[in-house]
Design a protein around this motif. Structure first.
Motif, PDB file in Angstrom:
ATOM      1  N   MET A 447     -49.169  -8.773   8.830  1.00 22.76           N
ATOM      2  CA  MET A 447     -48.789 -10.167   9.130  1.00 22.76           C
ATOM      3  C   MET A 447     -47.630 -10.582   8.230  1.00 22.76           C
ATOM      4  O   MET A 447     -46.672 -11.228   8.678  1.00 22.76           O
ATOM      5  CB  MET A 447     -49.987 -11.092   8.923  1.00 22.76           C
ATOM      6  CG  MET A 447     -51.077 -10.974   9.970  1.00 22.76           C
ATOM      7  SD  MET A 447     -50.748 -11.883  11.488  1.00 22.76           S
ATOM      8  CE  MET A 447     -51.047 -13.571  10.954  1.00 22.76           C
ATOM      9  N   ARG A 448     -47.708 -10.203   6.966  1.00 23.62           N
ATOM     10  CA  ARG A 448     -46.599 -10.517   6.046  1.00 23.62           C
ATOM     11  C   ARG A 448     -45.323  -9.803   6.484  1.00 23.62           C
ATOM     12  O   ARG A 448     -44.238 -10.395   6.498  1.00 23.62           O
ATOM     13  CB  ARG A 448     -46.971 -10.096   4.630  1.00 23.62           C
ATOM     14  CG  ARG A 448     -47.955 -11.037   3.945  1.00 23.62           C
ATOM     15  CD  ARG A 448     -47.971 -10.814   2.441  1.00 23.62           C
ATOM     16  NE  ARG A 448     -48.804 -11.816   1.782  1.00 23.62           N
ATOM     17  CZ  ARG A 448     -49.971 -11.570   1.190  1.00 23.62           C
ATOM     18  NH1 ARG A 448     -50.439 -10.333   1.169  1.00 23.62           N
ATOM     19  NH2 ARG A 448     -50.654 -12.535   0.633  1.00 23.62           N
ATOM     20  N   LEU A 449     -45.452  -8.542   6.831  1.00 23.35           N
ATOM     21  CA  LEU A 449     -44.261  -7.748   7.145  1.00 23.35           C
ATOM     22  C   LEU A 449     -43.598  -8.180   8.453  1.00 23.35           C
ATOM     23  O   LEU A 449     -42.383  -8.025   8.618  1.00 23.35           O
ATOM     24  CB  LEU A 449     -44.625  -6.262   7.196  1.00 23.35           C
ATOM     25  CG  LEU A 449     -45.043  -5.643   5.852  1.00 23.35           C
ATOM     26  CD1 LEU A 449     -45.465  -4.200   6.040  1.00 23.35           C
ATOM     27  CD2 LEU A 449     -43.902  -5.741   4.841  1.00 23.35           C
ATOM     28  N   ILE A 450     -44.385  -8.717   9.379  1.00 24.45           N
ATOM     29  CA  ILE A 450     -43.780  -9.176  10.639  1.00 24.45           C
ATOM     30  C   ILE A 450     -43.256 -10.600  10.513  1.00 24.45           C
ATOM     31  O   ILE A 450     -42.491 -11.078  11.354  1.00 24.45           O
ATOM     32  CB  ILE A 450     -44.784  -9.054  11.806  1.00 24.45           C
ATOM     33  CG1 ILE A 450     -44.051  -9.077  13.149  1.00 24.45           C
ATOM     34  CG2 ILE A 450     -45.854 -10.126  11.751  1.00 24.45           C
ATOM     35  CD1 ILE A 450     -44.950  -8.826  14.343  1.00 24.45           C
ATOM     36  N   GLY A 451     -43.705 -11.310   9.449  1.00 23.02           N
ATOM     37  CA  GLY A 451     -43.214 -12.662   9.210  1.00 23.02           C
ATOM     38  C   GLY A 451     -44.044 -13.734   9.880  1.00 23.02           C
ATOM     39  O   GLY A 451     -43.500 -14.725  10.393  1.00 23.02           O
ATOM     40  N   ALA A 452     -45.388 -13.553   9.882  1.00 22.12           N
ATOM     41  CA  ALA A 452     -46.277 -14.547  10.492  1.00 22.12           C
ATOM     42  C   ALA A 452     -47.356 -14.934   9.500  1.00 22.12           C
ATOM     43  O   ALA A 452     -47.990 -14.072   8.906  1.00 22.12           O
ATOM     44  CB  ALA A 452     -46.904 -13.987  11.769  1.00 22.12           C
ATOM     45  N   ARG A 453     -47.547 -16.237   9.326  1.00 20.60           N
ATOM     46  CA  ARG A 453     -48.552 -16.725   8.365  1.00 20.60           C
ATOM     47  C   ARG A 453     -49.892 -16.996   9.029  1.00 20.60           C
ATOM     48  O   ARG A 453     -50.926 -17.002   8.367  1.00 20.60           O
ATOM     49  CB  ARG A 453     -48.039 -17.999   7.689  1.00 20.60           C
ATOM     50  CG  ARG A 453     -46.845 -17.779   6.786  1.00 20.60           C
ATOM     51  CD  ARG A 453     -46.105 -19.063   6.496  1.00 20.60           C
ATOM     52  NE  ARG A 453     -45.463 -19.602   7.701  1.00 20.60           N
ATOM     53  CZ  ARG A 453     -44.532 -20.542   7.694  1.00 20.60           C
ATOM     54  NH1 ARG A 453     -44.120 -21.055   6.554  1.00 20.60           N
ATOM     55  NH2 ARG A 453     -44.001 -20.980   8.831  1.00 20.60           N
ATOM     56  N   THR A 454     -49.889 -17.250  10.321  1.00 18.69           N
ATOM     57  CA  THR A 454     -51.116 -17.548  11.054  1.00 18.69           C
ATOM     58  C   THR A 454     -51.075 -16.835  12.406  1.00 18.69           C
ATOM     59  O   THR A 454     -50.008 -16.397  12.864  1.00 18.69           O
ATOM     60  CB  THR A 454     -51.282 -19.054  11.316  1.00 18.69           C
ATOM     61  OG1 THR A 454     -50.215 -19.499  12.169  1.00 18.69           O
ATOM     62  CG2 THR A 454     -51.270 -19.844  10.008  1.00 18.69           C
ATOM     63  N   ILE A 455     -52.227 -16.771  13.040  1.00 17.83           N
ATOM     64  CA  ILE A 455     -52.303 -16.169  14.372  1.00 17.83           C
ATOM     65  C   ILE A 455     -51.427 -16.950  15.351  1.00 17.83           C
ATOM     66  O   ILE A 455     -50.797 -16.369  16.238  1.00 17.83           O
ATOM     67  CB  ILE A 455     -53.767 -16.134  14.860  1.00 17.83           C
ATOM     68  CG1 ILE A 455     -54.622 -15.225  13.953  1.00 17.83           C
ATOM     69  CG2 ILE A 455     -53.855 -15.686  16.308  1.00 17.83           C
ATOM     70  CD1 ILE A 455     -54.162 -13.801  13.885  1.00 17.83           C
ATOM     71  N   GLU A 456     -51.368 -18.270  15.182  1.00 13.75           N
ATOM     72  CA  GLU A 456     -50.596 -19.110  16.097  1.00 13.75           C
ATOM     73  C   GLU A 456     -49.106 -18.788  16.047  1.00 13.75           C
ATOM     74  O   GLU A 456     -48.375 -19.061  17.017  1.00 13.75           O
ATOM     75  CB  GLU A 456     -50.813 -20.597  15.772  1.00 13.75           C
ATOM     76  CG  GLU A 456     -52.202 -21.124  16.127  1.00 13.75           C
ATOM     77  CD  GLU A 456     -53.304 -20.581  15.215  1.00 13.75           C
ATOM     78  OE1 GLU A 456     -54.464 -20.477  15.676  1.00 13.75           O
ATOM     79  OE2 GLU A 456     -53.001 -20.244  14.037  1.00 13.75           O
ATOM     80  N   GLU A 457     -48.633 -18.214  14.952  1.00 12.80           N
ATOM     81  CA  GLU A 457     -47.200 -17.906  14.831  1.00 12.80           C
ATOM     82  C   GLU A 457     -46.828 -16.588  15.501  1.00 12.80           C
ATOM     83  O   GLU A 457     -45.635 -16.284  15.644  1.00 12.80           O
ATOM     84  CB  GLU A 457     -46.804 -17.872  13.355  1.00 12.80           C
ATOM     85  CG  GLU A 457     -46.819 -19.241  12.707  1.00 12.80           C
ATOM     86  CD  GLU A 457     -46.334 -19.229  11.269  1.00 12.80           C
ATOM     87  OE1 GLU A 457     -46.232 -20.319  10.678  1.00 12.80           O
ATOM     88  OE2 GLU A 457     -46.050 -18.127  10.735  1.00 12.80           O
ATOM     89  N   LEU A 458     -47.807 -15.807  15.910  1.00 13.12           N
ATOM     90  CA  LEU A 458     -47.514 -14.566  16.623  1.00 13.12           C
ATOM     91  C   LEU A 458     -47.100 -14.904  18.053  1.00 13.12           C
ATOM     92  O   LEU A 458     -47.757 -15.695  18.728  1.00 13.12           O
ATOM     93  CB  LEU A 458     -48.733 -13.644  16.633  1.00 13.12           C
ATOM     94  CG  LEU A 458     -49.211 -13.131  15.274  1.00 13.12           C
ATOM     95  CD1 LEU A 458     -50.532 -12.380  15.418  1.00 13.12           C
ATOM     96  CD2 LEU A 458     -48.161 -12.222  14.639  1.00 13.12           C
ATOM     97  N   ASN A 459     -46.032 -14.288  18.534  1.00 15.46           N
ATOM     98  CA  ASN A 459     -45.559 -14.573  19.888  1.00 15.46           C
ATOM     99  C   ASN A 459     -44.814 -13.383  20.448  1.00 15.46           C
ATOM    100  O   ASN A 459     -44.482 -12.425  19.734  1.00 15.46           O
ATOM    101  CB  ASN A 459     -44.675 -15.824  19.899  1.00 15.46           C
ATOM    102  CG  ASN A 459     -43.447 -15.644  19.022  1.00 15.46           C
ATOM    103  OD1 ASN A 459     -42.508 -14.935  19.396  1.00 15.46           O
ATOM    104  ND2 ASN A 459     -43.445 -16.264  17.838  1.00 15.46           N
ATOM    105  N   GLU A 460     -44.519 -13.450  21.742  1.00 11.87           N
ATOM    106  CA  GLU A 460     -43.908 -12.305  22.436  1.00 11.87           C
ATOM    107  C   GLU A 460     -42.512 -11.988  21.921  1.00 11.87           C
ATOM    108  O   GLU A 460     -42.021 -10.866  22.092  1.00 11.87           O
ATOM    109  CB  GLU A 460     -43.854 -12.561  23.948  1.00 11.87           C
ATOM    110  CG  GLU A 460     -42.974 -13.717  24.394  1.00 11.87           C
ATOM    111  CD  GLU A 460     -43.718 -15.044  24.441  1.00 11.87           C
ATOM    112  OE1 GLU A 460     -43.225 -15.969  25.133  1.00 11.87           O
ATOM    113  OE2 GLU A 460     -44.763 -15.180  23.786  1.00 11.87           O
ATOM    114  N   GLY A 461     -41.858 -12.951  21.253  1.00 11.65           N
ATOM    115  CA  GLY A 461     -40.540 -12.673  20.697  1.00 11.65           C
ATOM    116  C   GLY A 461     -40.575 -11.756  19.488  1.00 11.65           C
ATOM    117  O   GLY A 461     -39.522 -11.293  19.037  1.00 11.65           O
ATOM    118  N   MET A 462     -41.766 -11.462  18.971  1.00 12.94           N
ATOM    119  CA  MET A 462     -41.885 -10.610  17.784  1.00 12.94           C
ATOM    120  C   MET A 462     -42.158  -9.160  18.134  1.00 12.94           C
ATOM    121  O   MET A 462     -42.369  -8.322  17.257  1.00 12.94           O
ATOM    122  CB  MET A 462     -42.984 -11.160  16.870  1.00 12.94           C
ATOM    123  CG  MET A 462     -42.733 -12.613  16.457  1.00 12.94           C
ATOM    124  SD  MET A 462     -44.052 -13.323  15.463  1.00 12.94           S
ATOM    125  CE  MET A 462     -43.521 -12.841  13.827  1.00 12.94           C
TER     126      MET A 462
END
Length: 498
Positions: A447-462
């Motif tokens: 999660m840190r390495l992809i640049g997301a702090r929460t599940i809600e910040e994960l999206n198809e653009g990643m």
């Protein structure tokens, strides 16, 4: 009045097909009338006629099976086990070698990922148990595709995001969980560990993840529920019985006991051919159960067929309103494999779907759940339906990166099955807990390495999933290649000695 204990000598008199008693957990049962109906065939029972059958019985039957399904007049009473002759079992060279491998097992701390557990389990499990857990349909193409599909998805990480604090907790069917995976239903837990599914129950409680209770568990449903913590959430996986009265009773009991979700398996109108399992199990004469007129039972179909003959191939969309009428639990269809059926699940009011091909154990060349997810979510979003149904994925998840990829593509969570069975088979509850902790550690790091702090910040653009639909060859996964057990042909017979 206390029933007088039977002696081993008395029980041993009943050892024929016309008069067959067995001892299970210190009690004698008359199973004569059950012989023709036994899903595993009569021969396996007759092998233990007049003897103690507990060791054979336990791995493939819930402990309350005889109490539930054998008439009370067939319960012959307690046995003085000190009078039962204990037959000396010859330890075959193969078993001696397996025991040596158990003594030489790596330390638990030397397992750094889920595939490590699979590699250890492959070396230390009994062949029949390994054959059942690891087998898949036909050429096992889908089994392998489930893992390789994730390897065709690449990340597009964001940089310069403050990821000092990472929170990957979420909700699934309204339940708060510490990480977005659940222990999906897998049958016959006692093949891998003497305590069976309750090991998974206790480990799930320690890590605050949901356990899905399988219809075909080795432990009874109530035994698994009783092993749970007071606040622990469990779901029920259901194979639908041809007798809907039985199905209704199971569902109502599960809801009464506190289950929070009903996952109806919809991809198994007939059990797939799992050849590793078939080569190792149930080569006896078969049984009459579920036979039609003049129909001969195929008795070489392995453990899966032997325990699942009750499943209704007539289950269809018309049954869903009936399920909604008998339970308030959210209904999830497990085994959906195309977007059109996801849309229909929305129409009939299902709370969720699991995009799944049954771990590759049913239809070979079925697409992976992650591929179906990538096809499904854009359609749901275009139609404004993405909030109407929760979408889950199972099959092939071995790393937290797999979980993150599924969530980026729109999944609410993922189911993980075999890896926890392997961890349990090799190391018991401690193994399952370590496997879950490894996933949490990987989750935090990635999660840190992809640049997301929460599940809600994960999206198809990643993620870059453009290669997902190509079915081309992705990077070689050397860990997976190392533990995969290739299919083999029939063994060559030895020439008879003259």
């Amino acid at each position: 009045m206390t029933k007088v204990e039977l002696t081993g000598v008395e029980v041993a008199k009943h050892k024929s097909a016309d008069d067959c008693w067995v001892i299970v957990h210190g009690r004698a049962y008359d199973v004569t009338d059950f012989l023709p109906e036994h899903p595993g065939g009569s021969k396996i029972i007759l092998k233990y006629a007049g003897k103690d059958a507990t060791e054979e019985f336990d791995p493939i039957h819930p402990p309350d099976t005889l109490e539930k399904y054998l008439p009370k007049d067939k319960h012959k009473g307690p046995v003085d086990m000190s009078t039962v002759v204990v037959e000396k079992q010859e330890v075959l060279p193969e078993e001696q070698e397996r025991m040596k491998r158990i003594e030489e097992m790596p330390l638990l701390e030397q397992c750094y990922n889920l595939l490590d557990f699979e590699g250890v389990a492959k070396r230390v499990m009994k062949k029949t148990a390994w054959g059942y857990y690891s087998s898949a349909a036909d050429d096992e193409i889908t089994l392998r595709e489930n893992q390789t599909a994730f390897q065709r998805i690449w990340f597009r990480p964001k940089i310069l995001v403050n990821v000092e604090k990472v929170d990957f907790s979420t909700t699934m069917l309204g339940t708060k969980v510490d990480i977005p995976f659940y222990v999906t239903a897998t049958a016959l837990g006692k093949l891998g560990h003497v305590e069976g599914e309750v090991v998974l129950t206790r480990a799930s409680a320690r890590h605050n993840v949901v356990q899905m209770i399988p219809t075909l568990a080795s432990c009874s449903f109530d035994e698994i529920m009783d092993a749970a913590d007071a606040s622990q959430v469990q779901w029920l996986q259901l194979y639908v019985n041809k007798d809907r009265a039985i199905t209704k009773r199971i569902v109502e009991h599960a809801e009464k006991r506190g289950c929070k979700g009903l996952f109806i398996t919809v991809d198994a109108p007939q059990l797939g051919r799992r050849e590793k399992d078939m080569r190792l199990k149930f080569t006896d004469e078969g049984s009459n159960v579920q036979k039609g007129s003049g129909e001969k039972t195929d008795n070489s179909q392995g453990a899966a067929r032997a325990i699942s003959s009750f499943i209704d191939p007539g289950l269809c969309w018309d049954d869903i309103p009936w399920f909604r009428s008998v339970t308030k639990m959210p209904i999830v269809l497990k085994g959906v494999q195309r977007v059109e059926d996801v849309l229909r699940a929305v129409e009939v009011g299902c709370a969720g779907v699991v995009l799944s091909n049954h771990g590759g154990r049913q239809l070979d060349f079925a697409r992976s759940g992650i591929e179906v997810l990538a096809e499904t979510m854009p359609v749901l979003k275009k139609m404004g339906l993405e909030k109407k149904i929760e979408v889950y994925v199972d099959g092939g998840v071995r790393r937290a990166t797999d979980i993150i990829k599924a969530l980026c593509l729109g999944a609410k969570g993922v189911g993980i099955g075999r890896p926890f069975l392997y961890a349990m088979s090799a190391y018991g509850q401690e193994g399952v807990e370590r496997a879950m902790q490894l996933l949490k550690d990987e989750m935090e790091m990635n999660m840190r390495l992809i640049g997301a702090r929460t599940i809600e910040e994960l999206n198809e653009g990643m993620v870059d999933a453009r290669g997902l639909f190509s079915h081309g060859v992705g990077p070689v996964n050397f860990l997976a290649e190392r533990v995969y057990d290739p299919l083999v042909g029939p063994p060559q017979r030895e020439r008879s000695k003259l």
